[in-house]
Scaffold this active site. Sequence first.
Site, PDB file in Angstrom:
ATOM      1  N   SER A  25       0.830  -1.200   0.000  1.00 32.65           N
ATOM      2  CA  SER A  25       0.000   0.000   0.000  1.00 32.65           C
ATOM      3  C   SER A  25       0.873   1.262   0.000  1.00 32.65           C
ATOM      4  O   SER A  25       1.725   1.410  -0.867  1.00 32.65           O
ATOM      5  CB  SER A  25      -0.962  -0.042   1.189  1.00 32.65           C
ATOM      6  OG  SER A  25      -1.938   0.962   1.103  1.00 32.65           O
TER       7      SER A  25
ATOM      8  N   ASP B  53      -9.938  -3.985  -6.094  1.00 35.21           N
ATOM      9  CA  ASP B  53      -9.331  -3.273  -4.970  1.00 35.21           C
ATOM     10  C   ASP B  53      -9.959  -1.888  -4.885  1.00 35.21           C
ATOM     11  O   ASP B  53      -9.801  -1.068  -5.792  1.00 35.21           O
ATOM     12  CB  ASP B  53      -7.821  -3.172  -5.184  1.00 35.21           C
ATOM     13  CG  ASP B  53      -7.074  -2.572  -4.006  1.00 35.21           C
ATOM     14  OD1 ASP B  53      -7.703  -1.909  -3.167  1.00 35.21           O
ATOM     15  OD2 ASP B  53      -5.842  -2.748  -3.941  1.00 35.21           O
TER      16      ASP B  53
ATOM     17  N   HIS C 150      -7.510  -5.038  -0.702  1.00 33.38           N
ATOM     18  CA  HIS C 150      -6.263  -4.279  -0.694  1.00 33.38           C
ATOM     19  C   HIS C 150      -5.161  -4.954   0.104  1.00 33.38           C
ATOM     20  O   HIS C 150      -4.031  -4.471   0.102  1.00 33.38           O
ATOM     21  CB  HIS C 150      -6.556  -2.885  -0.099  1.00 33.38           C
ATOM     22  CG  HIS C 150      -5.484  -1.885  -0.313  1.00 33.38           C
ATOM     23  ND1 HIS C 150      -5.019  -1.527  -1.573  1.00 33.38           N
ATOM     24  CD2 HIS C 150      -4.764  -1.145   0.582  1.00 33.38           C
ATOM     25  CE1 HIS C 150      -4.076  -0.607  -1.445  1.00 33.38           C
ATOM     26  NE2 HIS C 150      -3.893  -0.368  -0.156  1.00 33.38           N
TER      27      HIS C 150
END
Length: 266
Positions: free
Chosen positions: A95, A217, A245
């Site tokens: 991320s 996502d 995610h």
Amino acid sequence: MNARSRSNVVVTGRSDGPVVLLAHGFGCDQNLWRLVVPELAERFRVVLFDHIGAGKSEVASWSPERYASLDAYAEDVLDICAELDLRDVTLVGHSVSAMIAVLAVNRSPERFAKLVMLTPSPRYIDDGDYRGGFSRADIEELLESLESNYVGWSAVMAPVIMDNPGRPELGDELKDSFCRMDPEIARVFARATFLSDNRDDLAKVEVPTLVIQTARDAIAPQEVGRFVHTRIPASELVTLDATGHCPQLSAPEATAEAITAFVSTP
């Protein structure tokens, strides 16, 4: 306090194996890598840590001024590499840590052999032809909600981010992880994350790079993964048969296999 203690560094796996350094995302800590670590540790020297302000890091080392941008987090990664004298590292960033990893690799490319970007986004806000997945109003609303009621925000957003409604325990785990972070630290980190724009940094990456995305996502749509892939010259793109995610939790076997194959390839 040294970097190892400050960032709660843990080293496991093969002492003679290639180094894989795992960097967790917003609201998480190194525990969220636990399902992929056993497979990685069979072949690699695996280094885990907590970003300052997360997990068991030294919270006293955190300040809102220093950590108002992603640059400080990248400096922390480099401090860990220097203190442990890590070389030929494969840096794996999840991320927002995918962009932290980009910053670190670009600053000290001699330290790194490869880069893995797990569900990355260089900019969350749409901009002209670029689709980050959110309007500026969306992000401002998200940040206002987080700042006004962090626990409530965590309860609402964790299942959305995880996107595995048939496995509610995954959303619960992410919510609990969010709630362990001090709300003030979370507020500053969220602003550094969701208001960042690291698109121009992608073309500067010189090491072989793997971009891993999922089939669906809500935070980093597939358009974003393709954008990252096209902007990093020596990159390849893998789309996991997974949703959400955080595939290191929802699809740990596939995530570990993708990382292992990439690191093992000469």
